[in-house]
Design a protein around this motif. Structure first.
Motif, mmCIF file in Angstrom:
data_model
loop_
_atom_site.group_PDB
_atom_site.id
_atom_site.type_symbol
_atom_site.label_atom_id
_atom_site.label_comp_id
_atom_site.label_asym_id
_atom_site.label_seq_id
_atom_site.Cartn_x
_atom_site.Cartn_y
_atom_site.Cartn_z
ATOM 1 N N GLU A 12 0.948 -1.245 -0.096
ATOM 2 C CA GLU A 12 0.202 0.003 -0.105
ATOM 3 C C GLU A 12 0.822 1.190 0.001
ATOM 4 O OE1 GLU A 12 -3.440 2.080 2.707
ATOM 5 O OE2 GLU A 12 -3.255 -0.190 2.577
ATOM 6 N N ILE A 13 0.650 2.306 -0.922
ATOM 7 C CA ILE A 13 1.250 3.334 -0.791
ATOM 8 C C ILE A 13 0.475 4.830 -0.752
ATOM 9 C CG2 ILE A 13 3.160 2.601 -2.506
ATOM 10 C CD1 ILE A 13 1.690 3.767 -4.816
ATOM 11 N N LYS A 14 1.052 5.852 -0.165
ATOM 12 C CA LYS A 14 0.468 6.791 0.134
ATOM 13 C C LYS A 14 0.559 7.769 -1.055
ATOM 14 C CE LYS A 14 1.260 6.567 5.027
ATOM 15 N NZ LYS A 14 2.694 6.560 5.593
ATOM 16 N N GLY A 109 -10.448 4.548 -5.308
ATOM 17 C CA GLY A 109 -10.485 4.661 -3.786
ATOM 18 C C GLY A 109 -9.606 5.588 -3.436
ATOM 19 N N ILE A 110 -9.627 5.458 -2.229
ATOM 20 C CA ILE A 110 -8.389 6.642 -1.357
ATOM 21 C C ILE A 110 -7.060 5.847 -1.158
ATOM 22 C CG2 ILE A 110 -10.322 8.058 -0.187
ATOM 23 C CD1 ILE A 110 -9.946 6.465 2.414
#
Length: 151
Positions: A12-14, A109-110
């Motif tokens: 998962e990355i920001k 999505g976010i």
């Protein structure tokens, strides 16, 4: 012991997934600047970056050793943010008969998730699974995220 296998790593990355997808397709030569301790060089050997048929030459470190390889882009799906490569030359082919790499960036999505998948066929039963390569891809993803969050 099976000679064919598959490994998957999800990170998962920001940072925005679109930027990550574009980095690996259109600007792979920047990866050496982003993560010089893992990738020393990426040069276009044939074709044009970001297009099917492009061949890239890579100089990288794996398991503490200098390695080389050439990848051929087999498919790019901009809508799905999916790219498929085949290893066509290099050190990995000393261990594997076939080696395919898939990069999928989920940008819905976010949350943004980078998924690396490798499918391979070993030359013999004593060849290790490519777990260290999956660790390399995970570390490259984290380095790229750190780089993009600084910008």
């Amino acid at each position: 012991m099976a000679l064919s296998g598959k490994r998957v790593a999800r990170i998962e990355i920001k940072s925005k997934g679109d930027v990550y997808h574009e980095l690996w397709n259109s600007n792979p030569h920047h990866i050496a600047n982003i993560s010089p301790n893992l990738v020393q060089n990426c040069k276009t050997h044939d074709g044009q970056n970001g297009t099917v048929g492009c061949v890239l030459h890579w100089d990288y470190f794996l398991d503490g050793k200098e390695q080389v390889g050439k990848t051929l882009i087999l498919e790019i799906d901009e809508e799905k943010k999916l790219t498929k490569w085949k290893i066509i030359e290099g050190d990995l082919l000393k261990l594997y008969k076939n080696f395919f790499i898939y990069l999928h960036v989920d940008t819905k999505g976010i949350k943004h998730v980078v998924t690396w998948t490798v499918e391979y066929e070993k030359l013999s039963a004593d060849v290790p699974d490519p777990d260290s390569l999956m660790e390399l891809y995970t570390n490259l993803t984290k380095d790229a995220e750190t780089h993009h969050l600084k910008d």
